[in-house]
Structure formats: structure tokens, C-alpha cells
Design a protein around this motif. Structure first.
Motif, PDB file in Angstrom:
ATOM      1  N   VAL A 378       0.849  -1.194   0.000  1.00 16.93           N
ATOM      2  CA  VAL A 378       0.000   0.000   0.000  1.00 16.93           C
ATOM      3  C   VAL A 378       0.885   1.245   0.000  1.00 16.93           C
ATOM      4  CG1 VAL A 378      -1.736   1.326   1.252  1.00 16.93           C
ATOM      5  CG2 VAL A 378      -1.883  -1.166   1.189  1.00 16.93           C
ATOM      6  N   VAL A 379       0.586   2.160  -0.894  1.00 16.00           N
ATOM      7  CA  VAL A 379       1.224   3.479  -0.919  1.00 16.00           C
ATOM      8  C   VAL A 379       0.237   4.469  -0.319  1.00 16.00           C
ATOM      9  CG1 VAL A 379       2.203   5.288  -2.377  1.00 16.00           C
ATOM     10  CG2 VAL A 379       2.551   2.879  -2.975  1.00 16.00           C
ATOM     11  N   THR A 380       0.669   5.250   0.658  1.00 19.49           N
ATOM     12  CA  THR A 380      -0.209   6.223   1.303  1.00 19.49           C
ATOM     13  C   THR A 380       0.192   7.640   0.908  1.00 19.49           C
ATOM     14  OG1 THR A 380       1.166   6.377   3.301  1.00 19.49           O
ATOM     15  CG2 THR A 380      -0.564   4.689   3.268  1.00 19.49           C
ATOM     16  N   ALA A 381      -0.812   8.506   0.845  1.00 19.92           N
ATOM     17  CA  ALA A 381      -0.583   9.912   0.504  1.00 19.92           C
ATOM     18  C   ALA A 381      -1.487  10.770   1.382  1.00 19.92           C
ATOM     19  CB  ALA A 381      -0.866  10.174  -0.969  1.00 19.92           C
ATOM     20  N   ARG A 382      -1.022  11.964   1.723  1.00 21.73           N
ATOM     21  CA  ARG A 382      -1.809  12.901   2.531  1.00 21.73           C
ATOM     22  C   ARG A 382      -1.985  14.196   1.745  1.00 21.73           C
ATOM     23  NH1 ARG A 382      -2.293  14.034   8.135  1.00 21.73           N
ATOM     24  NH2 ARG A 382      -1.757  11.872   8.524  1.00 21.73           N
ATOM     25  N   PHE A 383      -3.242  14.585   1.506  1.00 21.35           N
ATOM     26  CA  PHE A 383      -3.548  15.779   0.713  1.00 21.35           C
ATOM     27  C   PHE A 383      -4.254  16.801   1.589  1.00 21.35           C
ATOM     28  CE2 PHE A 383      -6.527  17.851  -2.478  1.00 21.35           C
ATOM     29  CZ  PHE A 383      -5.562  18.727  -2.954  1.00 21.35           C
ATOM     30  N   ASP A 404       4.185  12.381  -5.756  1.00 23.19           N
ATOM     31  CA  ASP A 404       5.259  12.375  -4.761  1.00 23.19           C
ATOM     32  C   ASP A 404       5.213  11.117  -3.911  1.00 23.19           C
ATOM     33  OD1 ASP A 404       6.166  14.776  -5.672  1.00 23.19           O
ATOM     34  OD2 ASP A 404       5.350  15.984  -4.029  1.00 23.19           O
ATOM     35  N   ALA A 405       4.000  10.697  -3.538  1.00 28.23           N
ATOM     36  CA  ALA A 405       3.873   9.488  -2.716  1.00 28.23           C
ATOM     37  C   ALA A 405       4.339   8.261  -3.495  1.00 28.23           C
ATOM     38  CB  ALA A 405       2.421   9.313  -2.273  1.00 28.23           C
ATOM     39  N   VAL A 406       3.936   8.164  -4.760  1.00 25.53           N
ATOM     40  CA  VAL A 406       4.383   7.049  -5.588  1.00 25.53           C
ATOM     41  C   VAL A 406       5.883   7.119  -5.820  1.00 25.53           C
ATOM     42  CG1 VAL A 406       4.216   6.006  -7.876  1.00 25.53           C
ATOM     43  CG2 VAL A 406       2.146   6.759  -6.697  1.00 25.53           C
ATOM     44  N   GLY A 407       6.383   8.342  -6.049  1.00 26.75           N
ATOM     45  CA  GLY A 407       7.812   8.493  -6.284  1.00 26.75           C
ATOM     46  C   GLY A 407       8.658   8.086  -5.094  1.00 26.75           C
ATOM     47  N   GLU A 408       8.206   8.427  -3.905  1.00 27.77           N
ATOM     48  CA  GLU A 408       8.969   8.088  -2.705  1.00 27.77           C
ATOM     49  C   GLU A 408       9.108   6.581  -2.536  1.00 27.77           C
ATOM     50  OE1 GLU A 408       8.749   8.786   2.141  1.00 27.77           O
ATOM     51  OE2 GLU A 408       7.359   9.811   0.786  1.00 27.77           O
ATOM     52  N   ARG A 409       8.050   5.838  -2.865  1.00 28.13           N
ATOM     53  CA  ARG A 409       8.079   4.395  -2.662  1.00 28.13           C
ATOM     54  C   ARG A 409       8.547   3.620  -3.892  1.00 28.13           C
ATOM     55  NH1 ARG A 409       4.518   2.483   1.348  1.00 28.13           N
ATOM     56  NH2 ARG A 409       5.040   0.391   0.568  1.00 28.13           N
ATOM     57  N   LEU A 410       8.182   4.091  -5.082  1.00 29.25           N
ATOM     58  CA  LEU A 410       8.394   3.277  -6.277  1.00 29.25           C
ATOM     59  C   LEU A 410       9.256   3.938  -7.341  1.00 29.25           C
ATOM     60  CD1 LEU A 410       4.715   2.004  -6.665  1.00 29.25           C
ATOM     61  CD2 LEU A 410       6.605   0.871  -5.491  1.00 29.25           C
ATOM     62  N   ALA A 561      -0.529  -2.114 -12.088  1.00 30.41           N
ATOM     63  CA  ALA A 561       0.058  -3.257 -12.772  1.00 30.41           C
ATOM     64  C   ALA A 561       1.160  -3.903 -11.943  1.00 30.41           C
ATOM     65  CB  ALA A 561       0.616  -2.824 -14.136  1.00 30.41           C
ATOM     66  N   ALA A 562       1.822  -3.114 -11.108  1.00 29.61           N
ATOM     67  CA  ALA A 562       2.867  -3.648 -10.235  1.00 29.61           C
ATOM     68  C   ALA A 562       2.298  -4.300  -8.981  1.00 29.61           C
ATOM     69  CB  ALA A 562       3.846  -2.533  -9.842  1.00 29.61           C
ATOM     70  N   GLY A 563       0.970  -4.265  -8.827  1.00 30.81           N
ATOM     71  CA  GLY A 563       0.339  -4.927  -7.699  1.00 30.81           C
ATOM     72  C   GLY A 563       0.210  -4.088  -6.459  1.00 30.81           C
ATOM     73  N   HIS A 564       0.453  -2.777  -6.556  1.00 33.86           N
ATOM     74  CA  HIS A 564       0.364  -1.889  -5.402  1.00 33.86           C
ATOM     75  C   HIS A 564      -1.002  -1.216  -5.355  1.00 33.86           C
ATOM     76  CE1 HIS A 564       4.785  -1.982  -4.584  1.00 33.86           C
ATOM     77  NE2 HIS A 564       4.797  -2.289  -5.852  1.00 33.86           N
ATOM     78  N   HIS A 565      -1.377  -0.748  -4.173  1.00 31.93           N
ATOM     79  CA  HIS A 565      -2.623  -0.015  -3.995  1.00 31.93           C
ATOM     80  C   HIS A 565      -2.313   1.346  -3.369  1.00 31.93           C
ATOM     81  CE1 HIS A 565      -5.650  -3.304  -4.727  1.00 31.93           C
ATOM     82  NE2 HIS A 565      -4.516  -3.977  -4.688  1.00 31.93           N
ATOM     83  N   LEU A 566      -3.236   2.280  -3.529  1.00 28.73           N
ATOM     84  CA  LEU A 566      -3.036   3.642  -3.062  1.00 28.73           C
ATOM     85  C   LEU A 566      -4.161   4.039  -2.118  1.00 28.73           C
ATOM     86  CD1 LEU A 566      -1.350   6.284  -3.350  1.00 28.73           C
ATOM     87  CD2 LEU A 566      -2.906   6.935  -5.176  1.00 28.73           C
ATOM     88  N   VAL A 567      -3.785   4.602  -0.977  1.00 29.26           N
ATOM     89  CA  VAL A 567      -4.757   5.139  -0.024  1.00 29.26           C
ATOM     90  C   VAL A 567      -4.434   6.612   0.172  1.00 29.26           C
ATOM     91  CG1 VAL A 567      -5.691   5.026   2.306  1.00 29.26           C
ATOM     92  CG2 VAL A 567      -5.007   2.926   1.145  1.00 29.26           C
ATOM     93  N   VAL A 568      -5.429   7.476  -0.072  1.00 30.25           N
ATOM     94  CA  VAL A 568      -5.246   8.923   0.033  1.00 30.25           C
ATOM     95  C   VAL A 568      -6.044   9.426   1.229  1.00 30.25           C
ATOM     96  CG1 VAL A 568      -5.400  11.121  -1.166  1.00 30.25           C
ATOM     97  CG2 VAL A 568      -5.065   9.014  -2.474  1.00 30.25           C
TER      98      VAL A 568
END
Length: 846
Positions: A378-383, A404-410, A561-568
Motif C-alpha cells: 500500500v502506498v499512502t498519501a496525505r492531501f 510524490d507518494a508514488v515516487g517516494e516508494r516506487l 500493474a505492479a500490484g500496489h494499492h493507493l490510499v489517500v
């Protein structure tokens, strides 16, 4: 010692491994000890706290602390949490992501810790451990953490280790689970009390040494609990006179007959969200984590709610709730395959790509891939939307937050794979011909230019001269004109070689850097200074909004496609201007309507304020109620978008004592004169007011199994069907909202009460879920407290009498014409379904 005094406090109370019990003590004890050590009049340490942090953060912090300390420095390492051993009887200090079946890879071994201590240049090292262990672990093995073969082999060491035994319980699936004993650690209580009161200063010189501290702690533990095993200790001669702390003489023990003066622990509190759970919302946090972190692949519509709203007025703890949730989500163990590491993108490869070469520069394997049949990462982001005003600003901010959240992790900046990724994405929207020409121009060597310009004139001049011959070596002669030609040819060859070399340099050196570090939308939205960048879409009617959406869409497709999910997590929506609020919801709506990959949103808002904002923006819809009993179109809009509305409860009367205890300490016993230090003096008085099930809260598999049982119970299913049939405007969406809300509160109830028979409560929760989802505009009044009673309890008391009912409505501010349909429906449900019992259940959960 004139050097620095540094302390690293490590507390592990929460564990992602369900076999490890959650510990109450580390969170509270670590915070209390940090306060004492940081106090200039007592510890005077520079304190760093790592609470519930993963092993990848804990080990580097220990290495940094011990590795940077000098001969004049004193360092303290404190650990509170589970200490386990593996099959080889090696001891391990666990962290939030430690796994009982793989301690070597997920925990800090005692062997490595003692090795780091021995190799440190620090003059003196103090190690204090409050260990919790399985009932099958020999406590003597834990105490051996301080044995001569470990710490004692290094000079300047003071180590004190206490061990507390926990017991086994077994889940329904046979998985052993540890049970935490409630309350605070007796060892740390004694430690803090002796430091705070100065009783450890046996010789009265105002300084507390290791031997004095150990003796005082043992005596205090014996006084509080005579049968308790005392802590083990190692003190090398070089550490005998180490200055552990100063004795606060002003807080020395006072005579019972003398007047007692209390010590103020705070000068007031700021409004920053607390880092610990002050309101015993662990059950709610656990359930939120379970909802937003998928456990595997499956139909999107069955994977849980996409938009969750935490509804509450300012100050009710919405921000702290999502911070606790985000912290747990980030700490969840995630299995990923290592990404391929490509070489830096060279200029010749970029040139071929700009020329239309179909060979991809970046492939999906260059991004970390989730392992199959495991829990997706899971990739998390705060807006924070309140910082934006216009629609383009909202989308720009949201797009930047997500990228930015995706960039930090992936896609970390500066990584070769990241450069390839963004270059491959960005060249789809630039003028390739212009950019290719720019690359050739930048790669052309200045030496080659000089050679070409100098070639014609010298050749013509030399050819006009006589053919004088020169001897280069004994057997080689050459005409003078040919020497000039050779010089130019050599210069020409050098220029060509230099040009070829420049084509082998990284493409970032020859092309605009914007192509490699992120999407071009920010550059192209303004007036780009680099004329080589041209976007065919930039002049499209949708303009920047299209660009931002296009960038996010492309990146999230690759993340999916890489199997990750995003929670904002989106906070403070109610602080925004009405137009900004509407723009944020429009942006979220694009994700929900499948235009984008599945992304989960957790919103913090005051629904009353947000509905008012939406009504103002969509004023043309006033007078047109879009759904059932909703008073205005704004409420109908929220209903359509939010799948799980959660009301964040205010501090109930029963929780007031717990909040005060967390902020100010425990209450003094009534049978003795209060002392300045007895905030730590009560071994059996807990700081927080906890539910009976807190000490042995059911594991996630137990909760899921119980929910599954209740979902299929015919009595519960009958109640569901009955209530859905009575809906004025039944629909699939409203059915999903009701069932999602019912499941959430059922999970909270199970975690609070345990897995005992809850069929009747589950039936009542169906009605409560209907009240919450069917009349969202009435929730603020329904959850208001009147003389300590929940709003539904106030209504239930007056439901049978018209005058009492009208009085209750006025007390809850539900007497307006807009709420007429809602309160009439609520009254009918209370009369039909044992309203007092229903209201009592609501008071417990909401």
C-alpha cells in the motif's frame, strides 16, 4: 563527563504479527520516561523516541547513536517490547513489523546489539530493557541479556534488564497468541518514581549513579509488589561513577505530616494531533486499517469501500485518527520482488527513442512488483486541500501529492529506472523532431565545428604553395601542403570522436531535465523557458486539467500493474472555500467512476459544513431533493459519493478520566496524603479507561470469522431484509452503504466485547446502520450529549410521549422543518425495535 548526553527510547506496543500480543505499557512508559530524561533538572538528555517503528528504522538509529558517540559522551538505549528467541535460542528485540517465525530478518538480535555496544567509542553506555516474553521462554534466558559474555565484556557499561512473563491463548484456528496484562510496567513505574523523587540519591550528593539507581529500583519494586522478580544488572568498574541523572532535591519525599505541593507537569497544550491513542480508539483504528489495506486480488466492488468519511466537528480527533491509521498501514508487512536496476539512459538511446524506435526504455519489471498470493503493498498519501483555491490548483496539488507518494516508494528521484520511466512517458507529449534536433546540437562537439570551419581555407592556401618536401623520419618524406591537411584531418577526427563520446553520456546532460524527473504538466502549464519542449495536447480545450489527469492516470495504471494499492487521506475539507470543496469532490468522483485505477480515499470533514458548501456551489439545484429524506442536494451529493460514513465520537463522560490520566498522570489514592511524584505510584491504576476486552482484543482472523458467522445467521439476515424492504427508495447503492456501515460497527463491537454470542446486538446494529446512512444530516444532533447521555438515548426516553419527544428534539437541535422526515423515521424505528437498548448500543459505539 563533559560530553553530550543522548538517549534513544524504543517502544514496541503494536505488532503486525497477530501472534504477538499488543502491549499497553511501551506506549505509555516510553512517553513518561522520555519526559523524565529530557527534563534538564533530572536527566538533561537529548531524547529520540522510536515508538512502533519498523526494524528498518530502529537498527539504523541504534547504529547512528553508538557510531557517532565519542569518548566523552554518555548514551542511553531503552527498549520496551517483546523479547523472543529463535530455534537456536538466540534473543531478539522485536519491532512493529517483526514476525515470530522469521526473527533473524525482522528483529534486532541481542548479539548484534551487544556487538554494536562493544564497538562503540562512547565513554559510557547505559542499556535499560523492559522485556515481555512468551510463557515458553525461560526468564533466565532473558536476564542473560546482561551476562558477562555480552555487555560485561565492554568497559563503561551499565545494563539493567527486567522481564515480565506473558501467557498463551489460542485462536480458533489454533494460532498461539500472547495475552498482555493490563496496566503499566511495574519496573518502569519504579524507575521513573526513583528518578523523579530523587530517592535513588542514596548519599545525598545530588547525583544518581548506576549502583544507586539499581538499588532504589529494586527497593521500590519490592515495596509495590513484594513477589516481583528484580531486574538483573551489570555495572563495570568504569561505569560506577557514571552520572545517570541529577537528584531533583525540590521534589524530594516529603513528610506525611507536612504540607504537600503538587508539581505541574505542563504549561498548557498545543493543538497538534497526539501521537498516541488518548481515547481508546484502537478498535476503530484496527477496523479502518483492515478496510483500506486489501488482502489480495478480487473484484473491486467486493474489496471494501472506496470513499470513507470521518465525520466530526473540529477538535473531535479526526486528524489523530487518520494519523494512527496511516502509521499502521505503512507498518504492515508487504512482500515485493526486487526491481530490475537498468543502466543510466544514454544520449544515443534517447536519440533512437525520439526517432521512433519501438524498443521500450522502461519496463514494468523496473518497478518493485508485489509477490503473487500475498497481501498487496500500500502506498499512502496525505492531501491538504485547504491550501488550494481554483480547480487547476486543486488538481495540481492532488496530482503532486499522489505522484510524490508514488515516487517516494516506487520511483525515487535520481534513480536510473525513474529517469527512463519519465522520459518514456514525457516524449509522448513533446515535439520529437525539435527535441531530436536539440539533442544533435547539444551532442555536436565544438572541436568538430572548429575543424570543419578550418578545413577549407588552409587546404586552399597550402595547395597554392610550392610542393616543398619535409622529412618526418629518416625514410618518410611529406609535402608541406599535406602536413596542413593532416593537422585538419586529425582535428576533424578528434571532433568526431568527441561527438561520439557525448552521445554515450547520460541523456540528462544533453536534454531538458524536466523530461526525467516527473510529468511535464507543471512545466507546460506555464510558459516553458526551454523552447525544445512542445506538447501537442497543451493547446487542447481541457488545458492543464487534462494534463494533470492524464499524468495521474498513467502513473496509477503502472502502480496497479505492479500490484500496489493507493490510499489517500484528505484532511480539513470543511476548512476549504465552497468552490474548493466542490472541486475536491469532483476530483474524487473521477477516481470513483472507474476512470482511474481503484484508489481509496479517507476524508476528514464536518458533513454539515461540507453539505452547506456544496449547496452554495450548486445553488441551481436548490429545491430539488435528489434522494429520499435528504434536506438539501448537498446531502444527496455526499450520499452518492461516500460509501462508509463514520461519525467520530466526542469524549464521553466515561472517557474523561482516561484523557486526563493520559495528559496529567494518575489520580492520587484517597487513603494517603498526595505526594509530588505519585503520578507513577499506582501499579494497579490504569491511565486510560479501557474496555474489558482491551487486554486480550480478538485478532483479525477471529473478528472476520465472527462477522462471517453473523452475516449468515438467519435472524440477522431476516432483520436486514426487513429493513431494506422498508426503505422509501431502495437501491443497490443504499444497500451497500447500509451493509458497509453495519460491518464496520460490528467489527468495532467484536473488538470491544470479544467474540461471544452477539446475534441480538448484530440485529440492533442493522437498525443503527440504517439511522446513520439514511439520515446523515441528523447525525450531529443524534450524537450530541445531553447531561452525559447520547442523543439517541435522549430520544428513546421521550419516544412514547409527544411532549417529551418535542422537548428532546429541541435539546438536540433537531426540531427544524428540514429534519421533520428524518426524526419521524427515527422515532418509528425506536418504537418498533426496543429503542432504549438500541440507544444504549449507539452510546457505546458512537
Amino acid at each position: 563527563m563533559t560530553g553530550t548526553r543522548r538517549a534513544l527510547l524504543i517502544g514496541a506496543g503494536r505488532y503486525t504479527d497477530e501472534r504477538l500480543a499488543r502491549l499497553q505499557a511501551p506506549t505509555r512508559d516510553t512517553a513518561a520516561l522520555a519526559e523524565i530524561l529530557a527534563d534538564p533538572s533530572i536527566g538533561d538528555y537529548t531524547v529520540d523516541v522510536l515508538l512502533d517503528r519498523p526494524t528498518t528504522e530502529v537498527i539504523p538509529a541504534v547504529i547512528d547513536l553508538l557510531g557517532t558517540a565519542g569518548p566523552d559522551d554518555l548514551v542511553v538505549i531503552y527498549f520496551s517490547g517483546h523479547v523472543l528467541h529463535d530455534e537456536q535460542r538466540g534473543l531478539f528485540l522485536t519491532t512493529v513489523d517483526s514476525r515470530a517465525d522469521d526473527l533473524a530478518a525482522t528483529a534486532l538480535s541481542a548479539e548484534r546489539l551487544t556487538s554494536l555496544v562493544r564497538d562503540s567509542h562512547s565513554g559510557q553506555v547505559i542499556f535499560v530493557a523492559d522485556c515481555h516474553t512468551l510463557g515458553t521462554t525461560d526468564l533466565g534466558t532473558i536476564i542473560d541479556l546482561t551476562a558477562a559474555g555480552s555487555f560485561a565484556s565492554r568497559s563503561g557499561i551499565f545494563a539493567m534488564v527486567s522481564a515480565e512473563e506473558l501467557q498463551y491463548s489460542f485462536t480458533n484456528s489454533g494460532i498461539p497468541q500472547m495475552i498482555d496484562s493490563p496496566g503499566r510496567s511495574l519496573f518502569v513505574q519504579a524507575l521513573i518514581r526513583t528518578l523523579r523523587t530523587g530517592t535513588a540519591d542514596a548519599d545525598g550528593d545530588g547525583l544518581i549513579t548506576p549502583v544507586e539507581l539499581h538499588q532504589a529500583v529494586v527497593a521500590e519494586m519490592s515495596r509495590l509488589a513484594p513477589l516481583t522478580m528484580p531486574p538483573a544488572v551489570v555495572v563495570t568498574p568504569e561505569a560506577f561513577r557514571a552520572l545517570v541523572a541529577y537528584a531533583p532535591s525540590a521534589l524530594a519525599p516529603v513528610d506525611d505530616e507536612a504540607d504537600t505541593e503538587w508539581v505541574v507537569r505542563t504549561r498548557g497544550y498545543g493543538d497538534r494531533p497526539p501521537e498516541v491513542d488518548l481515547l481508546d480508539r484502537a478498535a476503530a483504528v484496527d477496523t479502518l486499517v483492515e478496510l483500506v489495506s486489501p488482502r489480495g486480488s478480487g473484484p473491486d466492488d467486493l474489496a471494501g469501500p472506496t470513499v470513507i468519511a470521518l465525520d466530526g466537528a473540529w477538535g473531535t480527533g479526526k486528524t489523530s485518527l487518520i494519523e494512527l491509521t496511516e502509521r499502521q498501514v505503512v507498518a504492515l508487512p508487504r512482500a515485493v520482488d526486487q526491481a530490475e536496476r537498468p543502466k543510466r539512459l544514454r544520449a544515443h538511446a534517447a536519440y533512437r527513442a525520439l526517432g521512433g524506435n519501438k524498443r521500450p526504455l522502461w519496463t514494468q519489471r523496473m518497478m518493485p512488483q508485489a509477490k503473487e498470493n500475498t497481501r498487496p503493498p500500500v502506498v499512502t498519501a496525505r492531501f491538504e486541500p485547504w491550501a488550494h483555491q481554483t480547480g487547476e490548483q486543486v488538481w495540481a496539488g492532488l496530482a503532486k501529492t499522489l505522484l510524490d507518494a508514488v515516487g517516494e516508494r516506487l520511483l525515487p528521484t535520481g534513480d536510473a529506472a525513474t529517469e527512463r520511466y519519465w522520459f518514456q512517458r514525457n516524449i509522448e507529449r513533446v515535439d520529437r523532431t525539435r527535441l531530436r534536433k536539440a539533442l544533435r546540437k547539444n551532442a555536436w562537439s565544438p572541436l568538430l565545428t572548429a575543424a570543419v570551419l578550418a578545413l577549407v581555407i588552409p587546404i586552399a592556401a597550402q595547395m597554392a604553395r610550392s610542393m616543398d618536401r619535409y622529412v618526418l623520419v629518416r625514410w618518410v618524406e611529406i609535402a608541406g601542403s599535406n602536413i596542413a591537411v593532416l593537422l585538419i584531418v586529425a582535428l576533424l577526427a578528434a571532433g568526431a570522436a568527441h561527438t561520439a563520446y557525448r552521445y554515450l553520456k547520460p541523456a540528462t546532460a544533453l536534454l531538458p531535465t524536466d523530461l526525467f524527473v516527473g510529468p511535464l504538466s507543471n512545466t507546460l502549464a506555464g510558459n516553458p523557458t526551454d523552447e525544445d519542449l512542445r506538447d501537442p495536447y497543451h493547446n487542447a480545450r481541457s488545458g492543464y486539467l487534462y494534463l494533470a489527469q492524464h499524468d495521474v492516470f498513467a502513473v496509477l495504471r503502472d502502480v496497479e500493474a505492479a500490484g500496489h494499492h493507493l490510499v489517500v487521506f484528505i484532511d480539513d475539507l470543511d476548512r476549504c472555500a465552497p468552490s474548493t470543496t466542490a472541486e475536491v469532490f469532483e476530483a474524487i468522483n473521477l477516481f470513483v467512476t472507474r476512470t482511474f485505477p481503484v484508489t481509496r480515499f479517507v476524508l476528514c470533514l464536518d458533513t454539515t459544513a461540507v453539505a452547506t458548501h456544496l449547496d452554495e456551489v450548486h445553488s441551481a439545484l436548490q429545491g430539488k431533493t435528489l434522494h429520499g429524506d435528504d434536506p438539501t442536494p448537498g446531502w444527496s451529493f455526499l450520499r452518492k459519493l461516500i460509501q462508509l460514513p463514520i461519525t467520530v465520537p466526542t469524549v464521553s463522560h466515561s472517557a474523561v478520566g482516561g484523557v486526563l490520566g493520559n495528559l496529567l498522570g494518575s489520580v492520587a489514592p484517597t487513603d494517603r496524603r498526595p505526594l509530588a511524584d505519585n503520578v507513577e505510584d499506582l501499579p494497579h491504576q490504569h491511565v486510560a479507561t479501557l474496555s474489558p476486552a482491551t487486554a486480550a482484543r480478538p485478532s483479525s482472523p477471529e473478528v472476520t470469522k465472527t462477522v462471517s458467522f453473523l452475516e449468515h445467521d438467519p435472524r440477522v439476515r431476516e432483520r436486514m431484509a426487513e429493513r431494506l424492504r422498508d426503505q422509501p427508495a431502495p437501491s443497490v447503492r443504499e444497500t451497500k452503504r447500509l451493509l458497509t456501515t453495519w460491518q464496520y460497527y460490528l467489527r468495532v463491537l467484536i473488538r470491544r466485547r470479544g467474540t461471544a454470542q452477539l446475534v441480538e446486538e448484530a440485529r440492533q446494529l442493522v437498525v443503527l446502520a440504517e439511522i446513520i446512512t439514511r439520515w446523515p444530516s441528523a447525525q450531529r444532533g443524534l450524537h450530541r450529549r445531553v447531561d452525559g447521555e447520547h442523543g439517541l438515548q435522549v430520544l428513546a426516553q421521550g419516544m412514547a410521549d409527544d411532549w417529551q419527544w418535542a422537548r428532546a428534539l429541541r435539546q438536540l437541535d433537531l426540531h427544524t422543518h428540514q429534519q421533520h422526515k428524518a426524526v419521524a423515521g427515527i422515532r418509528g424505528l425506536l418504537l418498533r425495535y426496543e429503542g432504549e437498548q438500541l440507544a444504549k448500543l449507539a452510546a457505546e459505539l458512537v
